[in-house]
Every structure is written in C-alpha cells, then in structure tokens.
Design a protein around this motif. Structure first.
Motif, PDB file in Angstrom:
ATOM      1  N   GLN A 120       2.843   4.525  -6.728  1.00 14.63           N
ATOM      2  CA  GLN A 120       1.674   3.658  -6.585  1.00 14.63           C
ATOM      3  C   GLN A 120       0.711   3.902  -7.737  1.00 14.63           C
ATOM      4  O   GLN A 120       0.593   5.028  -8.223  1.00 14.63           O
TER       5      GLN A 120
ATOM      6  N   GLY B  81       5.266  -0.109   2.666  1.00 16.21           N
ATOM      7  CA  GLY B  81       4.220   0.499   1.852  1.00 16.21           C
ATOM      8  C   GLY B  81       3.783  -0.403   0.719  1.00 16.21           C
ATOM      9  O   GLY B  81       3.779  -1.630   0.835  1.00 16.21           O
ATOM     10  N   VAL B  82       3.450   0.218  -0.390  1.00 22.31           N
ATOM     11  CA  VAL B  82       2.947  -0.482  -1.568  1.00 22.31           C
ATOM     12  C   VAL B  82       3.981  -0.378  -2.677  1.00 22.31           C
ATOM     13  O   VAL B  82       4.545   0.685  -2.928  1.00 22.31           O
ATOM     14  N   ARG B  83       4.206  -1.515  -3.336  1.00 29.38           N
ATOM     15  CA  ARG B  83       5.184  -1.551  -4.425  1.00 29.38           C
ATOM     16  C   ARG B  83       4.515  -2.138  -5.655  1.00 29.38           C
ATOM     17  O   ARG B  83       3.852  -3.180  -5.585  1.00 29.38           O
TER      18      ARG B  83
ATOM     19  N   GLY C 170      -3.472  -8.268  -5.812  1.00 29.69           N
ATOM     20  CA  GLY C 170      -2.290  -8.650  -5.058  1.00 29.69           C
ATOM     21  C   GLY C 170      -1.505  -9.707  -5.803  1.00 29.69           C
ATOM     22  O   GLY C 170      -1.994 -10.299  -6.773  1.00 29.69           O
TER      23      GLY C 170
ATOM     24  N   ILE D 123       0.225  -5.297  -7.249  1.00 27.13           N
ATOM     25  CA  ILE D 123       0.953  -4.601  -6.189  1.00 27.13           C
ATOM     26  C   ILE D 123       1.226  -5.538  -5.025  1.00 27.13           C
ATOM     27  O   ILE D 123       0.543  -6.539  -4.834  1.00 27.13           O
ATOM     28  N   GLU D 124       2.240  -5.172  -4.271  1.00 26.22           N
ATOM     29  CA  GLU D 124       2.595  -5.919  -3.063  1.00 26.22           C
ATOM     30  C   GLU D 124       2.656  -4.930  -1.910  1.00 26.22           C
ATOM     31  O   GLU D 124       3.265  -3.865  -2.029  1.00 26.22           O
ATOM     32  N   ARG D 125       1.993  -5.272  -0.832  1.00 23.41           N
ATOM     33  CA  ARG D 125       2.009  -4.429   0.369  1.00 23.41           C
ATOM     34  C   ARG D 125       2.926  -5.071   1.399  1.00 23.41           C
ATOM     35  O   ARG D 125       2.874  -6.275   1.619  1.00 23.41           O
ATOM     36  N   ASP D 126       3.767  -4.240   2.021  1.00 27.18           N
ATOM     37  CA  ASP D 126       4.606  -4.706   3.118  1.00 27.18           C
ATOM     38  C   ASP D 126       4.776  -3.567   4.117  1.00 27.18           C
ATOM     39  O   ASP D 126       4.119  -2.529   3.994  1.00 27.18           O
ATOM     40  N   SER D 127       5.645  -3.739   5.056  1.00 26.85           N
ATOM     41  CA  SER D 127       5.829  -2.724   6.095  1.00 26.85           C
ATOM     42  C   SER D 127       6.345  -1.399   5.538  1.00 26.85           C
ATOM     43  O   SER D 127       6.194  -0.358   6.173  1.00 26.85           O
TER      44      SER D 127
END
Length: 153
Positions: free
Chosen positions: A42, A132-134, A103, A126-130
C-alpha cells in the motif's frame, strides 16, 4: 476519463529498502518522485526528489542557501554518506510525505487538484475491495498534462 484510465505503472521501493538503493533508483531512472509502499504493497509515501535532496543537505544550508557558497564543494561527497544504514522509511518518513491517493473513479480535475494541493508530481491510484487495498498505478503530472492538452483539441 477517470484516474484508472490515466494510471500507469511506476517504479517503487518499500519502507524497508536501503535508502541508498532508493536514491540510486531515483537518479538512475530520472524519476520526479519516489513512490514508497509498505509491506502490504500500500502507498506509504510519495516524496518529490527535491524533498529527498533536502533531507540530505545540512539544515542550515536548506534554511539559508547563500551559506552553500561558503561551504564550497568540500561536503558534496559526504551527502550520499548520510544515507548509509538508513531505510527508506527513515529517510522519507510518512509523517512528512503522506501519499496523495485517489480512487479509480476520480475525475482528472480531482487528481489535478490533489497534486496541486500536495505539491506532488504524482498521485497513487488505489482500489479498495474485500481483500484490502490494491495499488493500480500512479498518475504523473506529465500524464495529466498530456490528457488536458489532448482534451483541449
């Protein structure tokens, strides 16, 4: 057009990397800034090259550049030695260089405003999903300027 469309891969270092190796990468690839990621990948910091240099020079010269002439060239070779034994996190602490982050759906004007406000030549996307953060990539000032110039035609 959104940040995800403008994002490009960008070289990075980790917080635990040697500061001297990070400096060599910055110099060797002529990067405008150092992108630092933590152990989870991150964004940790984005540090403009000018601020990395500021961390190397004596504080009294940073405060009063006219004193640099009096110091002469005698200390130039010692500046890189200041990095010996430091990690990137010690050289570029997050408290000073929190990364500008957007985002994937951020419009270009939002990215531009963030970069202008933070004086950063790039922003992390960054992209947030289930899971975490990528980190998807970065938008550089050059890429953003290219987009705005093309949009004007």
């Amino acid at each position: 057009m959104r940040a995800r469309d403008l994002a490009e891969p960008y070289p990075f270092v980790t917080t635990d990397d040697d500061a001297i190796d990070a400096a060599r990468m910055l110099a060797g690839q002529s990067l405008p800034a150092l992108l630092v990621v933590d152990a989870d990948g991150q964004p940790y910091a984005i540090v403009p090259g000018s601020q990395l240099i500021r961390q190397l020079i004596p504080a009294y010269i940073a405060e009063d550049p006219s004193l640099a002439g009096a110091a002469g060239d005698q200390h130039d070779g010692e500046l890189a030695e200041r990095l010996a034994g430091l990690t990137v996190a010690e050289w570029a602490p997050r408290s000073l260089y929190a990364p500008p982050i957007v985002g994937p759906d951020a419009p270009p004007m939002e990215v531009a405003a963030l970069m202008a406000r933070t004086h950063s030549p790039l922003a992390a996307v960054i992209e947030r999903d289930s899971k975490g953060v990528r980190l998807l990539g970065t938008v550089t000032a050059a890429r953003l300027m290219q987009y705005f110039l093309q949009a004007a035609q």
